[in-house]
Design an enzyme around this catalytic site. Sequence first.
Site, short mmCIF file in Angstrom:
data_model
loop_
_atom_site.label_atom_id
_atom_site.label_comp_id
_atom_site.label_asym_id
_atom_site.label_seq_id
_atom_site.Cartn_x
_atom_site.Cartn_y
_atom_site.Cartn_z
N CYS A 145 13.07 11.37 7.46
CA CYS A 145 13.17 10.93 8.86
C CYS A 145 14.59 11.09 9.39
CB CYS A 145 12.71 9.48 8.99
SG CYS A 145 13.55 8.33 7.89
N LYS B 78 0.86 -1.18 0.00
CA LYS B 78 0.00 0.00 0.00
C LYS B 78 0.89 1.23 0.00
CE LYS B 78 -1.69 2.71 3.06
NZ LYS B 78 -1.75 3.98 2.30
N GLU C 6 10.01 1.22 10.79
CA GLU C 6 10.96 2.33 10.89
C GLU C 6 10.15 3.61 10.96
OE1 GLU C 6 13.97 2.11 11.64
OE2 GLU C 6 14.09 -0.07 11.38
N GLU D 225 9.22 15.70 16.30
CA GLU D 225 9.55 15.67 14.88
C GLU D 225 8.67 16.66 14.12
OE1 GLU D 225 10.70 12.29 11.65
OE2 GLU D 225 8.76 12.02 12.65
#
Length: 483
Positions: A284, A175, A250, A384
């Site tokens: 990231c 997906k 991750e 983040e």
Amino acid sequence: MSESYKNYVRGEWVTAESEATFDVIDPAQSDEVVGTYQQSSEADAETAIAAATAAEDAWASTPGPERGTVLKQTSDALADRKEEAIETLVREEGKARSEAAGEVQRAIDIFAYYGQKARDLGGRHKASSSRDTDLYTKVEPLGTVGLITPWNYPIAIPAWKLAPALAAGNAAVIKPATAAPGPTRILFECLDSAGLPDGVANMVTGSGSQVGTPLVEHDDVDGVSFTGSTAVGTDIAETAATERKRVQCEMGGKNPTVVMPSADIDEAAEIVANGAFGTTGQSCTAASRAIVHEDVYESFVEKVVEHAEAVDVGAGLDDPDMGPHVSESELDSTLEYVDVGREEGATLETGGTRLTDSDFEHGFYVSPTVFSDVSNDMRIAQEEIFGPVLSVIETEDFDNAVELANNTDYGLAASIVTDRLSEADAFVDRVESGVVKVNEKTTGLELHVPFGGYKDSSTNTYREQGDAGLDFFTATKTVYRNY
């Protein structure tokens, strides 16, 4: 009028059961629709899973060199369509053309790499403590795996999940992110042209709740690999663990670069700026914290501000230094964090504004942002942001710098800029991070070595890429054969 694209299931391009669709827009020109994709349902995901499970045994029994040939031919087909893939990636995700070119080449290289690795898959012989006994291991595929990938690297991350899964003999359902599914679609067109047997790999587009959830919960899915936010990844890991599925997630990062007095400050500022503002900070592994020794703090702030203000922002197809955010919601989130930084008492040195003049009018643009006078407990230093926002934090010495670097819930990437070997070695030993770099930006990865994080950056189960990527997608059987 934009083109409409279908799901890929059982070797055919098919519409969603409901025939519902969604549009993908150009983040540099939000009034332009790039493509229309299938808004799939749980039923569509289940159909794809059934196709994969029906094909898994035949693919698993296909000799490794034969599987490798399909992957190599996929690499060649993607190389032939490189320019098309680059343009699709830029128009859907927004990154600069040169960044997109590097990412597409990475996908080409990944399929070529695992095409070769498929030839080497096997077990190991060991000396037995018993006489007349053969002792060895053999590796086997998991079966059917579910792959859920993000929008920020919309062809590299699907490649580094899909290629090792197929090389190891698994069937797969992927997906891709709804913001940028086009590069994955092109990848599947290349797999199809390379002769991948029907059902071995399937692509279904749609929401996480409708498509992603079955890939995690379905009884016939034996392993799940996810890249995305820590919140979603944690939920996936907990669900998969309950079902005793193999899982690999991750997730986020809050990556530091430490700058010591021995460093060349011009070079250090360039390294940090490249890590912070490249890919619009939508990585990231982007550098979001610069932890700078007090002796060079003021000069570093001055230099990194110069770099930020020199960044050429524009539409990705024009190949600027920095493109737009992928969506208005991502842009709004970044601007909200700029407000948070101000409210927390940090000094906004430059940037932090939405760009709206002339060519920027219909795009999701923000100016590169630098905050100084940041303390490590501020939200802009702990959460983040996923945008081009750099927090500069002052430190009194090396030990304090390492302490600050580690004082976060994340542990994905970290770097240090220093000319002292002792500091470099100590930093490598002491920093709590899955990727550590010396005199380099935090972004950028080699494809043949493990990638993954510590703490909330990963489920800390399996790494991705290189041989580690194959480890996740295989199970080991130990054989004792008395002859």
